[in-house]
Write a protein that holds these residues in place. Structure first.
Motif, PDB file in Angstrom:
ATOM      1  N   GLY A 275     -41.380 -27.299 -45.911  1.00 23.57           N
ATOM      2  CA  GLY A 275     -41.156 -26.143 -45.053  1.00 23.57           C
ATOM      3  C   GLY A 275     -39.983 -26.302 -44.110  1.00 23.57           C
ATOM      4  N   ALA A 276     -39.881 -25.370 -43.169  1.00 21.34           N
ATOM      5  CA  ALA A 276     -38.753 -25.352 -42.231  1.00 21.34           C
ATOM      6  C   ALA A 276     -38.773 -26.521 -41.270  1.00 21.34           C
ATOM      7  CB  ALA A 276     -38.770 -24.039 -41.445  1.00 21.34           C
ATOM      8  N   ALA A 277     -39.932 -27.129 -41.054  1.00 32.78           N
ATOM      9  CA  ALA A 277     -40.041 -28.258 -40.118  1.00 32.78           C
ATOM     10  C   ALA A 277     -39.612 -29.587 -40.740  1.00 32.78           C
ATOM     11  CB  ALA A 277     -41.471 -28.380 -39.599  1.00 32.78           C
ATOM     12  N   ALA A 278     -39.305 -29.590 -42.008  1.00 29.12           N
ATOM     13  CA  ALA A 278     -38.929 -30.828 -42.703  1.00 29.12           C
ATOM     14  C   ALA A 278     -37.783 -31.534 -41.992  1.00 29.12           C
ATOM     15  CB  ALA A 278     -38.524 -30.522 -44.137  1.00 29.12           C
ATOM     16  N   GLY A 279     -37.939 -32.843 -41.797  1.00 28.20           N
ATOM     17  CA  GLY A 279     -36.896 -33.645 -41.165  1.00 28.20           C
ATOM     18  C   GLY A 279     -36.788 -33.467 -39.664  1.00 28.20           C
TER      19      GLY A 279
END
Length: 417
Positions: A275-279
């Motif tokens: 998702g967008a929170a990756a990393g």
């Protein structure tokens, strides 16, 4: 769907198996055949292929040591229909597998039905800590080997914390204050994703306060319920949006970048990384009320057990110990992200993967479990705890009123089963 794995020659492994100590005597209703088909039930998965590959490797090793045995695997659904399937196996030896995977919250129901064999003697000395072994034990009897566990910790957005100059919270009070600050400074974000239908997100607050499921109307439990439902507010996670959220939905909120924190499991990693929170996230143990403390997590997971009606008692136990041993627990983590129950396996993986540390720190501080009682099914299916949380969060009832009602329902369920 069923898969048959036929035995192959393997003199060395066969010799080792022949030298293994004998298992306990077969229970009534079963047998101790040394030839034929060993039947195994395992849970199906949305993406079964990685699990199937690991299981296939274990079967190949097992059948190499047992030339006269085939292993037949049936993948069964995890829907509520599983209860009827297991009930049928308990009552009809002809339909019973030898080995089965089952959810540890189903333990009390299956133990009360007399469906599984006590493996206490067979598993004596196994490398599983006492808290985790409780998830397979009833009244001193051990009805399976804990195969994997799932525990939850606090995921947080590193970019948001850095921008606002925040540090990971080390107490419930700090968690609440941090969540409110984020929501105030960034009104497009939930300070923390929490749900009114997220039982295993709320229970750590109750346990950290010294409360318990069996005493939801105690002062300690009420303190925990108050702290959790206080997060279901316009200042953190608005009740009109969050009161109906399940644990899965809170994972989606955090993964999609709509929440700055979330109480997620080690098993949520792949969803967050997709998702967008990756990393842009890190994980710390969920804090308790005292600064620096860790809230006890629910030790969810699945066990491997031997059915009372097993036709191959000794071989079934050997297969459980092989598939549930260090080698294949490690392989299952690598394939599926399942956290091993064996201490040595977890320690070895932690040395390779720093992501595991907060979860292992949580396990080391002590985990908790639901009441090992057949009545838990009524409590769970009746949504007693979610109803309590939702009523308190939405103002339909005060915390005292909601917990009093919930405690009465728990008492009835546990007293009448």
């Amino acid at each position: 769907m069923k898969f048959l794995y036929c035995a192959v020659a393997g003199a060395a492994l066969a010799a080792l198996a022949a030298c293994a100590p004998p298992s306990t005597a077969p229970t009534s209703g079963g047998g101790d055949d040394k030839t034929g088909t060993l039947r195994v039930w395992l849970y199906d998965e949305p993406n079964r292929a990685p699990k199937e590959k690991v299981v296939g490797e274990a079967i190949k090793e097992f059948t190499a040591a047992h030339r006269d045995i085939r292993v037949e695997v049936s993948y069964i659904p995890t829907t509520p229909a599983r209860h009827e399937k297991f009930k049928g196996a308990f009552n009809d030896p002809s339909s019973s597998p030898d080995v089965a995977e089952y959810g540890n919250t189903d333990l009390a129901e299956y133990a009360a039905a007399g469906g599984f064999t006590d493996l206490a003697a067979d598993l004596r000395g196994v490398d599983v800590n006492a808290d985790l072994m409780k998830s397979a034990s009833v009244d001193g009897k051990v009805y399976g080997l804990p195969w994997f566990i799932g525990v939850r910790a606090l995921y947080y957005r590193t970019d948001v914390f850095e921008e606002l100059g925040l540090k990971p919270p080390t107490s419930v009070e700090e968690l609440t204050r941090t969540a409110r600050t984020i929501r105030e400074k960034k009104p497009d974000l939930y300070g923390i994703a929490v749900g009114g239908e997220y039982t295993f997100g709320a229970l750590p607050f109750v346990w950290a306060a010294g409360g318990d499921i069996t005493a939801l109307d105690s002062a300690e439990s009420r303190r925990g319920v108050q702290a959790y439902t206080g997060l279901l507010s316009d200042a953190v996670c608005p009740p009109q949006a969050c009161a109906s959220l399940t644990g899965g939905k809170t994972v989606e909120l955090f993964a999609s970048g709509k929440a700055a924190m979330g109480i997620l499991g080690n098993f949520s990693r792949s969803a967050v990384d997709a998702g967008a929170a990756a990393g842009k996230y890190q994980v710390v143990p969920l804090p308790g009320f005292e600064p620096g403390s860790v809230a006890p997590a629910f030790a969810g997971g699945n066990n491997l057990g031997v059915l009372r009606n097993a036709r191959h008692r000794t071989l079934a136990t050997e297969f459980v110990k092989l598939l549930g041993g260090k080698t294949y627990q490690t392989k299952m983590y690598e394939a599926m992200g399942n956290l091993p129950t064996l201490t040595a396996a977890r320690d070895e993986l932690a040395a390779k993967d720093a992501f595991l540390k907060p979860f292992l720190d949580t396990v080391a501080r002590g985990t908790r479990f639901v009441p090992v009682h057949p009545g838990w099914v009524k409590i769970d299916n009746g949504k007693v705890i979610p109803t309590m949380l939702q009523k308190a969060a939405t103002g339909q009832a005060s915390v005292d009123e909601a917990t009093t009602e919930a405690a009465a329902s728990v008492k009835t369920a546990l007293g009448s089963s």
